[in-house]
Design a protein around this motif. Structure first.
Motif, PDB file in Angstrom:
ATOM      1  N   MET A  37     -34.968  16.813 -30.899  1.00  0.00           N
ATOM      2  CA  MET A  37     -35.225  17.670 -29.758  1.00  0.00           C
ATOM      3  C   MET A  37     -33.893  18.142 -29.188  1.00  0.00           C
ATOM      4  O   MET A  37     -33.026  17.351 -28.902  1.00  0.00           O
TER       5      MET A  37
ATOM      6  N   THR B 179     -31.617  20.272 -26.367  1.00  0.00           N
ATOM      7  CA  THR B 179     -31.628  20.783 -24.995  1.00  0.00           C
ATOM      8  C   THR B 179     -30.425  21.686 -24.829  1.00  0.00           C
ATOM      9  O   THR B 179     -29.338  21.403 -25.334  1.00  0.00           O
TER      10      THR B 179
ATOM     11  N   SER C  25     -29.380  22.879 -18.955  1.00  0.00           N
ATOM     12  CA  SER C  25     -30.814  22.814 -18.702  1.00  0.00           C
ATOM     13  C   SER C  25     -31.120  21.647 -17.760  1.00  0.00           C
ATOM     14  O   SER C  25     -30.376  20.672 -17.705  1.00  0.00           O
ATOM     15  N   PRO C  26     -32.221  21.736 -17.013  1.00  0.00           N
ATOM     16  CA  PRO C  26     -32.592  20.656 -16.089  1.00  0.00           C
ATOM     17  C   PRO C  26     -32.753  19.317 -16.804  1.00  0.00           C
ATOM     18  O   PRO C  26     -32.359  18.276 -16.285  1.00  0.00           O
ATOM     19  N   ARG C  27     -33.306  19.330 -18.016  1.00  0.00           N
ATOM     20  CA  ARG C  27     -33.519  18.081 -18.754  1.00  0.00           C
ATOM     21  C   ARG C  27     -32.178  17.444 -19.129  1.00  0.00           C
ATOM     22  O   ARG C  27     -31.993  16.238 -18.983  1.00  0.00           O
ATOM     23  N   LEU C  28     -31.228  18.230 -19.576  1.00  0.00           N
ATOM     24  CA  LEU C  28     -29.905  17.722 -19.929  1.00  0.00           C
ATOM     25  C   LEU C  28     -29.205  17.149 -18.696  1.00  0.00           C
ATOM     26  O   LEU C  28     -28.608  16.081 -18.749  1.00  0.00           O
ATOM     27  N   ASN C  29     -29.282  17.873 -17.610  1.00  0.00           N
ATOM     28  CA  ASN C  29     -28.668  17.388 -16.368  1.00  0.00           C
ATOM     29  C   ASN C  29     -29.278  16.062 -15.923  1.00  0.00           C
ATOM     30  O   ASN C  29     -28.572  15.160 -15.483  1.00  0.00           O
ATOM     31  N   LEU C  30     -30.594  15.941 -16.060  1.00  0.00           N
ATOM     32  CA  LEU C  30     -31.277  14.705 -15.695  1.00  0.00           C
ATOM     33  C   LEU C  30     -30.831  13.555 -16.590  1.00  0.00           C
ATOM     34  O   LEU C  30     -30.539  12.456 -16.111  1.00  0.00           O
ATOM     35  N   LEU C  31     -30.748  13.821 -17.889  1.00  0.00           N
ATOM     36  CA  LEU C  31     -30.298  12.791 -18.823  1.00  0.00           C
ATOM     37  C   LEU C  31     -28.862  12.358 -18.525  1.00  0.00           C
ATOM     38  O   LEU C  31     -28.529  11.180 -18.595  1.00  0.00           O
ATOM     39  N   LYS C  32     -28.019  13.301 -18.174  1.00  0.00           N
ATOM     40  CA  LYS C  32     -26.638  12.976 -17.826  1.00  0.00           C
ATOM     41  C   LYS C  32     -26.578  12.099 -16.575  1.00  0.00           C
ATOM     42  O   LYS C  32     -25.816  11.134 -16.515  1.00  0.00           O
ATOM     43  N   GLU C  33     -27.388  12.439 -15.569  1.00  0.00           N
ATOM     44  CA  GLU C  33     -27.412  11.659 -14.327  1.00  0.00           C
ATOM     45  C   GLU C  33     -27.861  10.224 -14.586  1.00  0.00           C
ATOM     46  O   GLU C  33     -27.265   9.272 -14.080  1.00  0.00           O
TER      47      GLU C  33
END
Length: 180
Positions: free
Chosen positions: A1, A3, A7-15
């Protein structure tokens, strides 16, 4: 998958990864802001205790104090004046009330210890002066008295003014679960 960058998903994963990688300092930010119980307990000193007792004596009037202690309004005034007098001390109303109960408990304990045979009191140091064998007996009858083996209790007279005659003592003192 995949990203996309930003993207919001990448930013969330980074956080999430960042939170797990960096451990928080000892105690959460909120606990440090509020003050943990150990911090509240540790910040009390003789000066703060004296200020509290002085405020309690100031508010020991019929309009502020009834049979069961100080009114809620009186406690609010005491806490407000305590914070005004001691800007660095940040204790909640509940902690200040607990300290008052602790001081009252210590006062009663010292008063009982002084009644025991062979016990002497040094008015200069506000301290119980005893031999080690007598201290063993005191500790048996009052387990929390150990702290007064080396520490004085200078608030004894001031607390006596507050509490003597206010609490039931002696022959007719009984709790609601005891038969009269």
């Amino acid at each position: 998958m995949m990203t996309a960058r930003g993207s919001p998903r990448l930013n969330l994963l980074k956080e999430v990864a960042e939170r797990h990688r960096v451990s928080p300092p000892t105690g959460s930010v909120e606990k440090r802001r509020r003050g943990s119980p150990k911090e509240d307990r540790a910040q009390w000193n003789a000066s703060l205790e004296k200020d509290l007792v002085d405020l309690l004596r100031e508010h020991a009037t019929p309009e502020h104090k009834g049979q069961n202690g100080w009114s809620s309004e009186a406690w609010n005034k005491i806490v407000m004046k305590f914070h005004q007098k001691n800007l660095y001390a940040r204790c909640e109303k509940k902690k200040i009330q607990e300290k008052e109960k602790e001081l009252k408990r210590d006062y009663r304990m010292i008063k009982e210890i002084r009644k025991q045979s062979g016990v002497s009191w040094d008015d200069q140091q506000c301290k119980i002066l005893e031999d080690p064998p007598l201290w063993k007996n005191i500790i048996i009858s009052h387990p929390k008295a150990g702290k007064f083996k080396t520490k004085g209790f200078p608030l004894l007279d001031a607390l006596g003014e507050l509490h003597d005659g206010q609490t039931a003592e002696g022959t007719y003192n009984f709790t609601s679960i005891e038969s009269s």
